[in-house]
Design an enzyme around this catalytic site. Structure first.
Site, PDB file in Angstrom:
ATOM      1  CB  SER A 167      14.823  25.909  13.904  1.00 19.70           C
ATOM      2  OG  SER A 167      14.731  24.872  12.994  1.00 19.70           O
ATOM      3  CG  HIS A 183      12.638  27.739   9.103  1.00 17.06           C
ATOM      4  ND1 HIS A 183      13.966  27.381   9.086  1.00 17.06           N
ATOM      5  CD2 HIS A 183      12.149  27.317  10.294  1.00 17.06           C
ATOM      6  CE1 HIS A 183      14.270  26.757  10.208  1.00 17.06           C
ATOM      7  NE2 HIS A 183      13.190  26.711  10.964  1.00 17.06           N
ATOM      8  CG  ASP A 234      16.450  27.686   7.009  1.00 15.95           C
ATOM      9  OD1 ASP A 234      15.246  27.604   6.689  1.00 15.95           O
ATOM     10  OD2 ASP A 234      16.875  27.487   8.154  1.00 15.95           O
TER      11      ASP A 234
END
Length: 475
Positions: free
Chosen positions: A263, A76, A5
């Site tokens: 996600s 994120h 990520d």
């Protein structure tokens, strides 16, 4: 557990104790946005913001596909890592689904997403495979979480890497995408456990991509007609940094954050796989995927929606096994199946007649029996184990007949074999009468109790990070 990520905030108090040393695979210094040169051993997330100064940088602007506006940092990777591994029983924040799972941060996404080449290199390294110019990974992962996606079919580069990673015994879990359309890459590659997103009610959430490549569905978050200034009703609450650009203080998202996306369905599945491995470390990657699918809950049906792929104007539809995988993630059942070696055997369910009478042809059925994901039921064998006399069966088929010559209790067995050669068995007692009971009159009955339906407890988070493909002029 590897999280490929944007990197993570190693200083987050709910993650620090769970993080292993990772690696930064972003080769482009412009895309990386940190002070290091090329790939390096620092998987910290410096922020993936895009500033006015970035937009004024012609090279970076071109690299990002000429974006029209700036954006803040998403943090994120920290949010995804929190769903899996936030500490439990520490009196603060949230609890990750993965229990004591350690997280291996692999940074492959920067200011404008990431290159396939960086993502693939990160995946390989995470699995313990060699990557040119990078030291060997001392802590290979058994599960790789890919909360990222991009348009297009599965490329040869992804297909080859995934085959190698699976051969190393590593499960890859990836987001179906947030396009309300076909499943994105790399989730659409063979051997990847693709995850679609469902609403709090169990139907497909509007933005989630869907299709035959999906293996399982999990809550992805939805806000339900949020008006201006109103909170999101079904968001994920997760670990985050509060810096709009560079990192500042750490904390947690709140109900006013629209934190949704496939996600964040992915780490629910990845975390489940981690718990299964903790319960049974001998499970291989294919067995993990099969048992997650096999133990899933059936999709509900909303009378106001059509079956997928027919969607409403905002993308909603009733999930089917052809569009959203085998069902809804059931973590408790999946972990139980990891412990139970017979979990993949066919599930045998026998239906019996009401008020069976001797010397009559009685109907027996098995229509509610089921096979594990990827298998089908191919053989049936009916037998009698005990009884006051020996009865006679019809053919060895899903539905058959049985004739009992005397009244009494008969112990019957059905063994079903699936296409993988596994056998499931159920024994039942058939109580046979001398004669049919006479119908009585009068009297009323109370209404049966209805079991209350528990709504899905959902989380939700940010939309999946978009990645970029390695094509000229298009990162």
């Amino acid at each position: 557990m590897a999280v490929v990520d944007t990197g993570v905030r190693f200083d987050h108090e709910d993650l620090a104790a769970k993080l292993l040393p990772g690696y930064d695979f972003i080769a482009s210094d412009l895309l990386s946005g940190d002070s290091d040169t090329g790939r390096d051993a620092d998987a910290n997330d410096p922020g993936d913001y895009l500033s006015s100064a970035d937009l004024a940088n012609t090279a970076l602007r071109t690299l990002c596909g000429n974006p029209a506006s700036t954006h803040a940092s998403s943090w994120h990777g920290t949010q995804v890592a929190g769903i899996i591994g936030a500490e439990t029983n520490n009196g603060r924040g949230i609890a990750g689904i993965g229990g004591a799972t350690r997280i291996l941060p692999v940074r492959a996404l920067g200011k404008c997403g990431g290159y396939d080449s960086d993502i693939i290199a990160g995946m390989r390294w995470a699995a313990g495979l060699s990557v040119s110019g990078v030291p060997a990974n001392p802590n290979p992962a058994k599960v790789i979480n890919l909360s990222l996606a991009g348009n297009g079919s599965c490329s040869a580069a992804y297909a080859d890497a995934i085959a190698e990673i699976r051969a190393a015994g590593v499960l890859i879990v990836a987001a179906a995408g947030n396009e309300t359309g076909a499943v994105d890459e790399p989730a659409n590659c063979a051997g990847v456990l693709a995850v679609a997103g469902i609403r709090h009610a169990g139907t497909k959430v509007g933005y989630s991509s869907y299709g035959p490549e999906v293996g399982i569905s999990a809550p992805a978050g939805n806000c339900v007609n949020v008006g201006v200034g109103q909170p999101c009703l079904y968001p994920f609450i997760n670990t985050i940094n509060f810096g709009s650009t560079s990192p500042t203080t750490n904390g947690y998202t709140g109900i006013n954050a629209v934190t949704t996306g496939t996600s964040f369905a992915v780490p629910l599945v990845s975390g489940t796989a981690a718990l299964m491995l903790a319960a049974n470390p001998a499970l291989g990657e294919a067995e993990l995927a099969q048992r997650i699918k096999r133990t899933s809950n059936l999709f509900p049906t909303d009378s106001g929606l059509s079956a997928c792929p027919t969607v409403t104007t905002d993308g909603q539809c009733n999930c089917t096994t052809a569009t959203c995988g085998t069902g809804m993630l059931n973590t408790a059942a999946a972990v139980a199946a990891a412990i139970d070696g017979n979990a993949l055997n066919p599930g045998v369910v026998i239906s019996l007649p009401d008020s069976p009478v001797k010397n009559t042809t009685l109907s027996l059925g098995s229509g509610s029996s089921s096979a594990a994901a990827g298998a089908s039921l191919v053989g049936w064998h009916w037998s009698q184990l005990a009884g006051p006399a020996t009865g006679s069966f019809g053919s060895d088929t899903p539905s058959t007949t049985f004739t009992a010559p005397l009244a009494g209790d008969y112990l019957l067995r059905l063994a079903i074999t699936d296409s993988a050669g596994r056998t499931g068995v159920q024994d039942v007692t058939l109580s046979v009468l001398d004669a049919a009971p006479k119908s009585g009159g009068g009297g009323g009955g109370g209404a049966p109790d209805l079991a209350s339906l528990a709504g899905l407890a959902t989380l939700a988070l940010l939309a999946h990070r978009r990645r970029h493909r390695d094509h000229a002029g298009r990162p």
